[in-house]
Design an enzyme around this catalytic site. Structure first.
Site, PDB file in Angstrom:
ATOM      1  N   SER A 107      44.747  75.122  93.117  1.00 17.90           N
ATOM      2  CA  SER A 107      43.688  74.146  92.857  1.00 17.90           C
ATOM      3  C   SER A 107      42.354  74.616  93.440  1.00 17.90           C
ATOM      4  O   SER A 107      42.328  75.267  94.491  1.00 17.90           O
ATOM      5  CB  SER A 107      44.072  72.808  93.505  1.00 17.90           C
ATOM      6  OG  SER A 107      42.965  71.929  93.514  1.00 17.90           O
ATOM      7  N   GLN A 128      43.003  76.772  88.926  1.00 17.66           N
ATOM      8  CA  GLN A 128      42.469  75.540  88.319  1.00 17.66           C
ATOM      9  C   GLN A 128      41.027  75.347  88.747  1.00 17.66           C
ATOM     10  O   GLN A 128      40.696  75.453  89.935  1.00 17.66           O
ATOM     11  CB  GLN A 128      43.329  74.349  88.750  1.00 17.66           C
ATOM     12  CG  GLN A 128      42.833  72.999  88.262  1.00 17.66           C
ATOM     13  CD  GLN A 128      41.868  72.335  89.249  1.00 17.66           C
ATOM     14  OE1 GLN A 128      41.972  72.548  90.457  1.00 17.66           O
ATOM     15  NE2 GLN A 128      40.941  71.546  88.732  1.00 17.66           N
ATOM     16  N   TYR A 130      37.602  72.945  88.940  1.00 18.47           N
ATOM     17  CA  TYR A 130      36.699  71.803  88.814  1.00 18.47           C
ATOM     18  C   TYR A 130      35.301  72.404  88.836  1.00 18.47           C
ATOM     19  O   TYR A 130      34.961  73.141  89.781  1.00 18.47           O
ATOM     20  CB  TYR A 130      36.851  70.850  90.005  1.00 18.47           C
ATOM     21  CG  TYR A 130      38.066  69.954  89.970  1.00 18.47           C
ATOM     22  CD1 TYR A 130      38.389  69.211  88.839  1.00 18.47           C
ATOM     23  CD2 TYR A 130      38.866  69.802  91.097  1.00 18.47           C
ATOM     24  CE1 TYR A 130      39.500  68.368  88.815  1.00 18.47           C
ATOM     25  CE2 TYR A 130      39.976  68.957  91.091  1.00 18.47           C
ATOM     26  CZ  TYR A 130      40.283  68.245  89.943  1.00 18.47           C
ATOM     27  OH  TYR A 130      41.369  67.411  89.928  1.00 18.47           O
ATOM     28  N   THR A 156      40.140  71.840  84.296  1.00 20.70           N
ATOM     29  CA  THR A 156      40.562  70.436  84.239  1.00 20.70           C
ATOM     30  C   THR A 156      39.449  69.618  83.590  1.00 20.70           C
ATOM     31  O   THR A 156      38.305  69.648  84.042  1.00 20.70           O
ATOM     32  CB  THR A 156      40.882  69.922  85.658  1.00 20.70           C
ATOM     33  OG1 THR A 156      41.958  70.715  86.163  1.00 20.70           O
ATOM     34  CG2 THR A 156      41.297  68.457  85.649  1.00 20.70           C
ATOM     35  N   LYS A 255      43.102  71.511  80.737  1.00 26.88           N
ATOM     36  CA  LYS A 255      44.122  70.587  81.270  1.00 26.88           C
ATOM     37  C   LYS A 255      43.599  69.161  81.246  1.00 26.88           C
ATOM     38  O   LYS A 255      42.524  68.886  81.790  1.00 26.88           O
ATOM     39  CB  LYS A 255      44.476  70.990  82.705  1.00 26.88           C
ATOM     40  CG  LYS A 255      45.422  70.036  83.417  1.00 26.88           C
ATOM     41  CD  LYS A 255      45.835  70.617  84.758  1.00 26.88           C
ATOM     42  CE  LYS A 255      46.740  69.690  85.528  1.00 26.88           C
ATOM     43  NZ  LYS A 255      46.045  68.542  86.118  1.00 26.88           N
ATOM     44  N   HIS A 279      47.036  63.514  84.138  1.00 24.85           N
ATOM     45  CA  HIS A 279      46.792  63.818  85.558  1.00 24.85           C
ATOM     46  C   HIS A 279      47.805  63.086  86.443  1.00 24.85           C
ATOM     47  O   HIS A 279      47.480  62.645  87.543  1.00 24.85           O
ATOM     48  CB  HIS A 279      45.357  63.422  85.922  1.00 24.85           C
ATOM     49  CG  HIS A 279      44.712  64.262  86.988  1.00 24.85           C
ATOM     50  ND1 HIS A 279      43.726  65.171  86.726  1.00 24.85           N
ATOM     51  CD2 HIS A 279      44.899  64.333  88.331  1.00 24.85           C
ATOM     52  CE1 HIS A 279      43.329  65.749  87.845  1.00 24.85           C
ATOM     53  NE2 HIS A 279      44.028  65.259  88.840  1.00 24.85           N
ATOM     54  N   ARG A 282      46.812  59.530  87.731  1.00 23.18           N
ATOM     55  CA  ARG A 282      45.991  59.408  88.936  1.00 23.18           C
ATOM     56  C   ARG A 282      44.529  59.132  88.644  1.00 23.18           C
ATOM     57  O   ARG A 282      43.753  58.913  89.562  1.00 23.18           O
ATOM     58  CB  ARG A 282      46.092  60.713  89.752  1.00 23.18           C
ATOM     59  CG  ARG A 282      47.470  60.974  90.271  1.00 23.18           C
ATOM     60  CD  ARG A 282      47.617  62.393  90.805  1.00 23.18           C
ATOM     61  NE  ARG A 282      46.830  62.669  91.982  1.00 23.18           N
ATOM     62  CZ  ARG A 282      47.175  62.344  93.215  1.00 23.18           C
ATOM     63  NH1 ARG A 282      48.300  61.696  93.432  1.00 23.18           N
ATOM     64  NH2 ARG A 282      46.400  62.657  94.227  1.00 23.18           N
TER      65      ARG A 282
HETATM   66  C1  LIG Z   1      48.479  65.217  95.288  1.00 19.61           C
HETATM   67  C2  LIG Z   1      48.007  65.663  93.946  1.00 19.61           C
HETATM   68  C3  LIG Z   1      46.824  66.391  93.858  1.00 19.61           C
HETATM   69  C4  LIG Z   1      46.381  66.839  92.603  1.00 19.61           C
HETATM   70  N1  LIG Z   1      45.264  67.640  92.534  1.00 19.61           N
HETATM   71  C5  LIG Z   1      44.887  68.154  91.344  1.00 19.61           C
HETATM   72  C6  LIG Z   1      43.821  69.084  91.274  1.00 19.61           C
HETATM   73  O1  LIG Z   1      43.227  69.468  92.280  1.00 19.61           O
HETATM   74  N2  LIG Z   1      43.465  69.552  90.049  1.00 19.61           N
HETATM   75  C7  LIG Z   1      44.114  69.168  88.903  1.00 19.61           C
HETATM   76  O2  LIG Z   1      43.769  69.622  87.809  1.00 19.61           O
HETATM   77  N3  LIG Z   1      45.155  68.302  88.959  1.00 19.61           N
HETATM   78  C8  LIG Z   1      45.560  67.807  90.137  1.00 19.61           C
HETATM   79  N4  LIG Z   1      46.632  66.954  90.197  1.00 19.61           N
HETATM   80  C9  LIG Z   1      47.371  66.628  88.971  1.00 19.61           C
HETATM   81  C10 LIG Z   1      48.501  67.630  88.723  1.00 19.61           C
HETATM   82  O3  LIG Z   1      47.999  68.907  88.426  1.00 19.61           O
HETATM   83  C11 LIG Z   1      49.408  67.200  87.549  1.00 19.61           C
HETATM   84  O4  LIG Z   1      48.639  66.987  86.392  1.00 19.61           O
HETATM   85  C12 LIG Z   1      50.204  65.932  87.883  1.00 19.61           C
HETATM   86  O5  LIG Z   1      50.612  65.926  89.229  1.00 19.61           O
HETATM   87  C13 LIG Z   1      51.419  65.856  86.977  1.00 19.61           C
HETATM   88  O6  LIG Z   1      52.135  64.691  87.210  1.00 19.61           O
HETATM   89  P1  LIG Z   1      53.418  64.623  88.173  1.00 19.61           P
HETATM   90  O7  LIG Z   1      52.882  64.638  89.558  1.00 19.61           O
HETATM   91  O8  LIG Z   1      54.023  63.318  87.825  1.00 19.61           O
HETATM   92  O9  LIG Z   1      54.289  65.831  87.878  1.00 19.61           O
HETATM   93  C14 LIG Z   1      47.099  66.496  91.427  1.00 19.61           C
HETATM   94  C15 LIG Z   1      48.282  65.771  91.540  1.00 19.61           C
HETATM   95  C16 LIG Z   1      48.738  65.357  92.780  1.00 19.61           C
HETATM   96  C17 LIG Z   1      50.031  64.602  92.851  1.00 19.61           C
END
Ligand SMILES: Cc1cc2nc3c(=O)[nH]c(=O)nc-3n(C[C@H](O)[C@H](O)[C@H](O)COP(=O)(O)O)c2cc1C
Length: 384
Positions: A107, A128, A130, A156, A255, A279, A282
């Site tokens: 990330s 990845q 941002y 992303t 993504k 995501h 989230r």
């Molecule tokens: C704690 C955490 C931090 C994340 N940070 C990023 C990030 O920095 N960049 C990004 O593109 N996605 C981020 N994501 C999303 C993940 O890349 C991914 O899309 C997501 O976790 C998939 O769902 P799942 O956790 O149910 O497998 C994050 C997810 C979590 C759980």
């Protein structure tokens, strides 16, 4: 780790081990957490119909993603702050990916610099991105990632602004970490994490913070003062995709795509792959569940680019479902993080083992010997 038989077991252990602020950051969704529940319900609502009386004694789940063969269709998703879930968490996660022969996506908001992750793991790395407001600094970061051997860039596209996660505010959780009475009590109530992860990180490298942010944004204490230049750009557009396509020599993935029209635009912009993702529920609480939009995206994009999916995977059968709906591969975010928090690198390795074993069992029970047969098992009602 005999007590950990599935992802939920590791989640429960992670909840005990991590301070509440960190666990909730890992585990929860956004606003009313409607899409978090919808992701689960969406996957649970998919049924796969087995073929009977098939010899399934030889089963394989190997595949080829972006021209590289790998033993299973998984990729570790980029997750910010993974380095705080376990000691040296990002290196440990990358090692877990390496142990399973799959890529690890670093990330932008990693606590460990990509150079050290590469050196410490030898894993296949994706990076990845941002996009920061200052594009020159953004491109300088990409050059670092390329120099460290990242083979694939993952832009992303679903995080134009910071989502509204009230639990982080209540827990006073954020990067840079800020001292507060509440956070202090939380941390002291988890001495194992405090000593084993936080204090150890502090001794090894100073105050944990985003490692990719330029040196001049660090205070003498190592704290990050995220300035205007490296805050997330809110004007990222297809022009940036064009610029990235010109600049980045490796594969380029977008993504967070949830519309067929955007998948088609991605093809027109020379993008190599997309991740159909909300995501992990989230960001946008009214976002559709990826499984819901995936068939339409696959129909519109055809075989013209690689289609990956993520969000909500907690069982090997969830991986099978995304593949059945037409994904070429699946990213996992929280599952290996729960493992990391529960048991370091071994915990993350275990999570991947469990998902692969469950996928294998699912295939056998479906009467399949290869993962590319999965789309044939989708119940007619779910086919689009
Ligand atoms: C704690 C955490 C931090 C994340 N940070 C990023 C990030 O920095 N960049 C990004 O593109 N996605 C981020 N994501 C999303 C993940 O890349 C991914 O899309 C997501 O976790 C998939 O769902 P799942 O956790 O149910 O497998 C994050 C997810 C979590 C759980």
């Amino acid at each position: 780790m005999p007590a950990i038989l599935n992802v939920e077991d590791a989640r429960r252990l992670a909840r005990r081990r991590l301070p509440r602020g960190l666990f909730e950051y890992l585990d929860r969704g956004t606003e009313n957490e409607v899409s978090l529940a919808a992701n689960r319900a969406g996957l649970d609502a998919i049924h796969l119909a087995p073929f009977s009386l098939v010899d399934v004694s030889q089963r394989r789940q190997d595949t080829t993603l972006f021209g590289t063969a790998q033993p299973c269709p998984l990729v570790i998703a980029p997750t910010a702050v993974a380095g705080l879930m376990g000691y040296d968490g990002e290196v440990e996660m990358a090692r877990a990916a390496k142990a399973h022969g799959i890529p690890f996506c670093v990330s932008t908001q990693s606590m460990t610099a990509i150079e050290r992750i590469a050196e410490g793991s030898g894993a296949r790395l994706w990076f990845q991105l941002y996009v920061w407001k200052n594009r020159a600094r953004t491109f300088a970061l990409l050059d670092r990632a390329m120099g460290a051997g990242a083979e694939t860039l993952v832009l992303t596209v679903d995080t134009a602004v910071s989502p509204k996660r009230e639990y982080n505010q209540r827990n006073r959780f954020g990067i840079p970490l800020k001292p507060s009475v509440r956070a202090g009590i939380d941390v002291l109530a988890h001495p194992r994490w405090f000593m084993g992860v936080f204090a150890r990180s502090l001794l090894a490298g100073g105050m944990p913070t985003y490692a990719h942010y330029p040196q001049d944004f660090r205070t003498p204490l190592g704290r990050l003062a995220v300035g205007e230049e490296v805050s997330l750009a809110t004007d990222v557009s297809w022009h940036d995709v064009e610029a990235l396509r010109r600049h980045w020599r490796g594969r380029l993935i977008l993504k967070g795509i949830l519309r067929a029209s955007d998948a088609v635009k991605a093809i027109e912009h020379g993008v190599d792959g997309i991740v159909v993702s909300n995501h992990g529920a989230r960001n946008l609480d009214c976002a559709p569940h990826p499984a819901h939009v995936l068939p339409g995206i696959v129909a519109a994009a055809g075989r013209r680019l690689t289609i990956l999916a993520d969000s909500g995977v907690r069982r090997g059968s969830d991986v099978a479902k995304y593949l059945a709906l037409g994904a070429d591969g699946v990213l996992v975010g929280r599952a290996p993080l729960y493992g990391l928090a529960a048991g370091g690198q071994a915990g993350a390795v275990r999570m991947l083992e469990i998902l692969r074993a469950e996928l294998d069992t699912t295939m056998a029970l479906l009467g399949l010997t290869r993962i590319d047969q999965l789309p044939e098992t989708l119940e007619p009602a779910a086919r689009m």
